[in-house]
Design an enzyme around this catalytic site. Structure first.
Site, short mmCIF file in Angstrom:
data_model
loop_
_atom_site.label_atom_id
_atom_site.label_comp_id
_atom_site.label_asym_id
_atom_site.label_seq_id
_atom_site.Cartn_x
_atom_site.Cartn_y
_atom_site.Cartn_z
N ASP A 116 0.86 -1.17 0.00
CA ASP A 116 0.00 0.00 0.00
C ASP A 116 0.91 1.24 0.00
O ASP A 116 2.09 1.15 0.35
CB ASP A 116 -0.87 -0.04 1.26
CG ASP A 116 -1.66 1.23 1.46
OD1 ASP A 116 -2.35 1.65 0.53
OD2 ASP A 116 -1.57 1.81 2.56
N ASP B 112 -0.19 5.05 0.94
CA ASP B 112 -0.42 6.04 1.98
C ASP B 112 -0.36 5.41 3.37
O ASP B 112 -1.04 4.42 3.64
CB ASP B 112 -1.78 6.71 1.77
CG ASP B 112 -1.85 7.48 0.47
OD1 ASP B 112 -1.66 8.69 0.50
OD2 ASP B 112 -2.06 6.84 -0.58
N ASN C 269 -8.90 -1.39 3.90
CA ASN C 269 -8.98 -1.66 2.47
C ASN C 269 -7.80 -2.47 1.96
O ASN C 269 -7.74 -2.81 0.78
CB ASN C 269 -9.10 -0.34 1.69
CG ASN C 269 -7.91 0.57 1.87
OD1 ASN C 269 -7.34 0.67 2.96
ND2 ASN C 269 -7.51 1.25 0.81
#
Length: 280
Positions: free
Chosen positions: A79, A81, A239
């Site tokens: 990922d 961020d 997520n």
């Protein structure tokens, strides 16, 4: 059962103290800041005691069955961020509109799994309508920083021949620049729509949500001719859970509680290169 303990700065005395609780048959020092306790005593109660003591000492404690090596894996998927980088880009972009607090609140709720990611992204991006696209460059130059240990981790996995994938619910403006800067092999993210030099408040194409992140990892694995079990997947938010769930090793980095609970490894204190002692 093995236990790897690691920390930052002058942590050797703390490592020795927590390692003694595990009563290992052997201690293997992996560096001045990491030690593997091999063939340890194990019970659920003792594990809880060690984890509480390690956290209080600002050490990461990782239990592993047997030994794992870096060369068992072929892909590292990350990922962006709050994982590869220290910021949430959309929050910093919103700050250019004077809306950081409002957008950050939505971001945090989405990362905790309390909001649908796609819907929350649409709400946040809509607030950026009319912002000069130059704000993106300002965020990249002035605020984007790599997470602790990111460069060491990438250098090690790339030297070992692993491919790298940056898959993000953030934006292509940043992933493309990081791809060139860090020599990453693959990236996938959302594209902000820009018309006449202004953000329209919309994204173009398929939203990179949890399901799309998972599909991306599967797609890259298929292109490489490997199984998802040969991938290491790192993330911090809800997520990321679907793509982490198909990985051979899932790493929660400075992550939300729901992610730490489900990951193979949780790194709360050390940097991203904290995966390296686990795979040595």
């Amino acid at each position: 059962m093995n236990l790897v303990l690691q920390g930052l700065d002058d942590c050797k005395p703390r490592l020795e103290r927590i390692a003694a609780l595990a009563a290992p048959v052997r201690l293997t020092w992996l560096s001045e800041r990491a030690v593997r306790c091999e063939d340890i005593s194990y019970s659920s109660g003792l594990r809880q005691t060690i984890e509480v003591a390690a956290h209080a000492a600002q050490l990461d404690a990782t239990y592993m069955m047997g030994r794992h090596r870096l060369d068992q894996f072929k892909l590292v998927a990350m990922d962006m961020d709050s994982t590869l980088i220290t910021i949430e880009c959309i929050d910093e972009i919103a700050d250019m509109q004077g809306l950081k607090a409002q957008v950050s609140e939505i971001t945090e709720a989405a990362m905790r799994g309390e909001l649908d990611f796609a819907a929350s992204l649409a709400r946040r991006v809509a607030l950026l309508e009319g912002l000069d696209a130059g704000a993106l460059e300002r965020v990249y130059e002035e605020r984007l920083r790599l997470s602790l240990g990111a460069e060491n981790m990438l250098a090690a996995v790339q030297a070992a021949g692993l491919k790298t994938l940056l898959v993000s619910g953030g934006f292509t403006f940043f992933t493309q620049r990081l791809k060139a800067r860090l020599g990453l092999d693959y990236t996938h993210a959302n594209e902000l729509e820009i018309v006449d030099g202004k953000l329209t408040g919309r994204v173009i194409g398929t939203v990179v949500d949890a399901e799309e992140k998972k599909r991306t990892v599967e797609r890259v694995c298929a292109q490489l001719g490997i199984r998802p079990e040969q991938a290491i997947v790192m993330g911090d938010g809800a997520n990321d859970l679907k793509m982490m769930g198909i990985a051979g090793l899932s790493v929660a980095f400075r992550a939300k509680p729901v992610v730490r609970e489900q990951a193979s490894v949780a790194l709360n204190f050390v940097g991203l290169d904290g995966i390296l002692p686990l795979l040595s």
